[in-house]
Design a protein around this motif. Structure first.
Motif, PDB file in Angstrom:
ATOM      1  N   ASP A   1     -11.836  11.295   0.897  1.00  0.00           N
ATOM      2  CA  ASP A   1     -10.496  10.855   1.235  1.00  0.00           C
ATOM      3  C   ASP A   1      -9.760  10.245   0.058  1.00  0.00           C
ATOM      4  O   ASP A   1     -10.237  10.189  -1.067  1.00  0.00           O
ATOM      5  CB  ASP A   1     -10.567   9.864   2.396  1.00  0.00           C
ATOM      6  N   SER A   2      -8.587   9.739   0.355  1.00  0.00           N
ATOM      7  CA  SER A   2      -7.693   9.156  -0.635  1.00  0.00           C
ATOM      8  C   SER A   2      -8.292   7.907  -1.283  1.00  0.00           C
ATOM      9  O   SER A   2      -9.298   7.363  -0.822  1.00  0.00           O
ATOM     10  CB  SER A   2      -6.368   8.786   0.033  1.00  0.00           C
ATOM     11  N   PHE A   3      -7.634   7.428  -2.325  1.00  0.00           N
ATOM     12  CA  PHE A   3      -8.079   6.218  -3.013  1.00  0.00           C
ATOM     13  C   PHE A   3      -8.079   5.018  -2.073  1.00  0.00           C
ATOM     14  O   PHE A   3      -9.063   4.281  -1.996  1.00  0.00           O
ATOM     15  CB  PHE A   3      -7.172   5.956  -4.219  1.00  0.00           C
TER      16      PHE A   3
ATOM     17  N   ILE B   1       0.822  -1.208   0.000  1.00  0.00           N
ATOM     18  CA  ILE B   1       0.000   0.000   0.000  1.00  0.00           C
ATOM     19  C   ILE B   1       0.856   1.258   0.000  1.00  0.00           C
ATOM     20  O   ILE B   1       0.429   2.322  -0.470  1.00  0.00           O
ATOM     21  CB  ILE B   1      -0.974  -0.025   1.204  1.00  0.00           C
ATOM     22  N   ASN B   2       2.078   1.141   0.488  1.00  0.00           N
ATOM     23  CA  ASN B   2       2.983   2.297   0.520  1.00  0.00           C
ATOM     24  C   ASN B   2       3.324   2.797  -0.882  1.00  0.00           C
ATOM     25  O   ASN B   2       3.679   3.964  -1.054  1.00  0.00           O
ATOM     26  CB  ASN B   2       4.269   1.939   1.267  1.00  0.00           C
TER      27      ASN B   2
ATOM     28  N   ILE C   1     -11.250   2.617  -0.859  1.00  0.00           N
ATOM     29  CA  ILE C   1     -11.323   1.165  -1.024  1.00  0.00           C
ATOM     30  C   ILE C   1     -11.548   0.482   0.319  1.00  0.00           C
ATOM     31  O   ILE C   1     -12.240  -0.547   0.408  1.00  0.00           O
ATOM     32  CB  ILE C   1     -10.028   0.642  -1.686  1.00  0.00           C
ATOM     33  N   ASN C   2     -11.006   1.067   1.368  1.00  0.00           N
ATOM     34  CA  ASN C   2     -11.126   0.489   2.705  1.00  0.00           C
ATOM     35  C   ASN C   2     -12.400   0.919   3.416  1.00  0.00           C
ATOM     36  O   ASN C   2     -12.614   0.568   4.572  1.00  0.00           O
ATOM     37  CB  ASN C   2      -9.911   0.885   3.557  1.00  0.00           C
ATOM     38  N   GLY C   3     -13.268   1.673   2.723  1.00  0.00           N
ATOM     39  CA  GLY C   3     -14.439   2.248   3.367  1.00  0.00           C
ATOM     40  C   GLY C   3     -15.753   1.629   2.955  1.00  0.00           C
ATOM     41  O   GLY C   3     -15.812   0.471   2.520  1.00  0.00           O
TER      42      GLY C   3
ATOM     43  N   TYR D   1      -0.044   8.567  -5.246  1.00  0.00           N
ATOM     44  CA  TYR D   1      -1.353   8.543  -5.917  1.00  0.00           C
ATOM     45  C   TYR D   1      -2.460   8.963  -4.955  1.00  0.00           C
ATOM     46  O   TYR D   1      -3.359   9.721  -5.346  1.00  0.00           O
ATOM     47  CB  TYR D   1      -1.626   7.151  -6.481  1.00  0.00           C
ATOM     48  N   ASP D   2      -2.390   8.519  -3.717  1.00  0.00           N
ATOM     49  CA  ASP D   2      -3.379   8.930  -2.721  1.00  0.00           C
ATOM     50  C   ASP D   2      -3.413  10.446  -2.582  1.00  0.00           C
ATOM     51  O   ASP D   2      -4.484  11.061  -2.465  1.00  0.00           O
ATOM     52  CB  ASP D   2      -3.070   8.298  -1.361  1.00  0.00           C
ATOM     53  N   GLN D   3      -2.242  11.059  -2.605  1.00  0.00           N
ATOM     54  CA  GLN D   3      -2.187  12.515  -2.483  1.00  0.00           C
ATOM     55  C   GLN D   3      -2.813  13.191  -3.688  1.00  0.00           C
ATOM     56  O   GLN D   3      -3.533  14.191  -3.554  1.00  0.00           O
ATOM     57  CB  GLN D   3      -0.737  12.979  -2.320  1.00  0.00           C
TER      58      GLN D   3
END
Length: 250
Positions: free
Chosen positions: A217-219, A193-194, A223-225, A199-201
């Motif tokens: 929030d981030s990608f 995930i690191n 996905i975790n939501g 990309y998350d930013q």
């Protein structure tokens, strides 16, 4: 990357959800249909059809199912259908049985034909300066959608497509980096995930610029939501709806 009209159009695709109050011309419709018609098709079975919804009552009914205000409003609404009914009728009228038409294999080939045709239609639309948005939301209640559209058994609505003259200019939504989705020969299992921090930013910045008052929030957090958390929806009835239509039975 090689730049030409087609590649630039494809990599700059944006989903348009706000259209001017103007329907497509007959020439534009024919162009979209012809592009879809000449799409690649598995085993030359040509197992798709397109419904162009122009009746306000049907448009409103699909809008209610999709729960999105722009569906069936401005622009033109199309439903792309995996269609095994036509080939079933050909076999029946030539004195044969259904053969493999009820198998998951043949249904999946119809799904592939249908999705490819939709993408060809959207590409053709965008080449004419039109905009569009693909609508998975039309399947929020698959049984109801089949009823609204009056579809026979051996057909199934796969996706909707809203096309029209754009009345907005959304930002280009950042996609996953190429090194996360393209591999040579072997699929890597060392995902971390690191590797998606940058990309998350980008995704967080995209949403902040689009709507500073609504924090998205981030990608990886999406996905975790809730999108993928365990919860019941009407779409969980898709398999039963398919079986009710006589599709993917074995």
């Amino acid at each position: 990357m090689i730049h030409n009209f087609t590649t630039d159009q494809q990599v700059n695709h944006r989903s348009i959800r706000q259209f001017k109050d103007q329907s497509l011309s007959a020439e534009q419709l024919t162009t979209i249909y012809q592009a879809a018609r000449h799409t690649s098709t598995s085993m030359f079975l040509q197992q798709f059809s397109i419904l162009h919804l122009t009746e306000p009552k049907k448009q409103a009914a699909v809008r209610k199912i999709a729960e999105q205000p722009y569906v069936g409003a401005e622009g033109d609404l199309f439903i792309f259908i995996a269609d095994l009914y036509r080939n079933q009728q050909i076999r029946h009228q030539l004195g044969n049985d259904d053969g493999r038409l009820h198998t998951t294999d043949i249904f999946m080939q119809a799904v592939e034909d249908t999705i490819l045709a939709l993408q060809s239609a959207l590409t053709a639309a965008e080449s004419m300066g039109l905009g569009g948005v693909v609508l998975g939301s039309v399947k929020n209640d698959p049984d109801k959608l089949i009823q609204v559209l009056g579809l026979p058994k051996m057909t199934f609505p796969i996706l909707g497509l809203q096309v029209g003259i754009p009345d907005q200019e959304p930002q280009l939504k950042p996609r996953l980096p190429l090194n996360q989705i393209t591999f040579d020969n072997d699929y890597p299992r060392d995902f971390s995930i690191n590797d998606l921090k940058d990309y998350d930013q980008l995704v967080t910045t995209y949403y902040d610029l689009r709507d500073a008052n609504k924090r998205i929030d981030s990608f990886t957090n999406q996905i975790n939501g809730p999108k993928l958390n365990n919860h019941k929806t009407s779409r969980d009835m898709l398999l039963q709806a398919l079986h009710n239509q006589g599709l993917a039975l074995e």
